[in-house]
Design an enzyme around this catalytic site. Structure first.
Site, PDB file in Angstrom:
ATOM      1  N   ASP A   1       0.782  -1.251   0.000  1.00  0.00           N
ATOM      2  CA  ASP A   1       0.000   0.000   0.000  1.00  0.00           C
ATOM      3  C   ASP A   1       0.815   1.304   0.000  1.00  0.00           C
ATOM      4  O   ASP A   1       0.510   2.234   0.759  1.00  0.00           O
ATOM      5  CB  ASP A   1      -0.970   0.009   1.207  1.00  0.00           C
TER       6      ASP A   1
ATOM      7  N   LYS B   1      -7.207  -4.891  -3.023  1.00  0.00           N
ATOM      8  CA  LYS B   1      -7.964  -5.426  -1.882  1.00  0.00           C
ATOM      9  C   LYS B   1      -8.847  -4.341  -1.298  1.00  0.00           C
ATOM     10  O   LYS B   1      -8.537  -3.153  -1.401  1.00  0.00           O
ATOM     11  CB  LYS B   1      -6.995  -5.969  -0.829  1.00  0.00           C
TER      12      LYS B   1
ATOM     13  N   CYS C   1      -2.318  -2.983   7.515  1.00  0.00           N
ATOM     14  CA  CYS C   1      -2.192  -3.873   6.356  1.00  0.00           C
ATOM     15  C   CYS C   1      -0.935  -4.733   6.398  1.00  0.00           C
ATOM     16  O   CYS C   1      -0.961  -5.890   5.974  1.00  0.00           O
ATOM     17  CB  CYS C   1      -2.322  -3.076   5.081  1.00  0.00           C
TER      18      CYS C   1
HETATM   19  C1  VGL Z   1      -4.719   0.592   5.679  1.00  0.00           C
HETATM   20  C2  VGL Z   1      -6.280   1.532   7.048  1.00  0.00           C
HETATM   21  C3  VGL Z   1      -7.242   1.430   6.067  1.00  0.00           C
HETATM   22  C4  VGL Z   1      -3.297   0.154   5.508  1.00  0.00           C
HETATM   23  C5  VGL Z   1      -5.661   0.475   4.684  1.00  0.00           C
HETATM   24  O1  VGL Z   1      -2.822   0.123   4.340  1.00  0.00           O
HETATM   25  O2  VGL Z   1      -2.657  -0.161   6.517  1.00  0.00           O
HETATM   26  N1  VGL Z   1      -5.045   1.111   6.864  1.00  0.00           N
HETATM   27  N2  VGL Z   1      -6.919   0.899   4.891  1.00  0.00           N
END
Ligand code: VGL
Ligand code: ZN
Length: 210
Positions: A15, A113, A158
């Site tokens: 991410d 995702k 994540c």
């Molecule tokens: C994430 C919160 C919401 C992450 C993704 O990548 O850790 N955290 N969506």
């Protein structure tokens, strides 16, 4: 500890998207500091895969989807407690795109995702209902991958869920601590390391990879 990546090793980059970087909707402090170290790590690995948080507008994980809720509240949902977030990584928006500073031209796969309206997915393997699979486990096993080295954002969400699920899938799993940054809300970072330790995830630093 020194690791020399081989063909059955893979760097999983979690991410690294605008919304988790400074200026983004859910900016993780210091998130930009890990991009150059991850580029450098990437050059050591023949195999690289990236995950991408990818939500529809109005996603269930957004505080704005629930009357009276605020970001960082925790809400009980049918699949369990869900932290509610600012709107982030809405598919096809700028915030959902990868940082252009990432240099991983040999990245082999992007796993998206969190794209189902009513289920979140921190993990790159299994959504928050703990049942719906992304296909990543099958991909890695078919490729003969045995060891996963994980870096990216955020350590306590994540990265954590992806690492714990990687262990459950039978991979030797290493989190490269200094190539990750955390959100740390309501004690989430300490809890994440406790969960990762309990699952047998190993904690290393970028300098351990030769
Ligand atoms: C994430 C919160 C919401 C992450 C993704 O990548 O850790 N955290 N969506
Ligand atoms: Zn998300």
């Amino acid at each position: 500890m020194a690791f020399t990546p081989r063909s059955e090793d893979l760097l999983l980059v979690v991410d690294l998207q605008h919304d988790f970087l400074p200026g983004g909707q859910l900016a993780v402090a210091g998130g930009d500091e890990i991009i150059i170290p991850i580029n450098r790590l990437g050059r050591r690995f023949e195999n690289v895969v990236m995950t991408q948080d990818w939500h529809p507008p109005g996603h269930i994980s957004f505080a704005s989807s629930h009357a009276g809720a605020k970001p960082f509240d925790i809400m009980g949902l049918p699949y369990g407690p869900q932290v509610l977030w600012p709107d982030h990584c809405v598919w096809e928006t700028h915030g959902a795109q990868f940082s252009p500073d990432i240099e991983l031209p040999h990245n082999q796969l992007v796993i998206r995702k969190g794209h189902h309206d009513v289920v979140d997915s921190y993990s790159g393997f299994r959504e928050a209902d703990r049942k719906t699979r992304t296909g990543l486990e099958g991909y890695l096993k078919e490729r003969g991958i045995k060891r996963l080295f994980i870096a990216g954002l955020a350590t306590d969400f994540c990265v954590n869920w992806t690492a714990v699920d990687a262990r459950a899938a039978g991979f030797e799993t290493y989190v490269i601590e200094d190539a990750c940054r955390a959100i740390d809300t309501s004690g989430s970072l300490a809890q994440a390391w406790a969960d990762m330790n309990a699952a047998g995830v190993k904690r290393i630093v970028a300098g351990d990879i030769a």
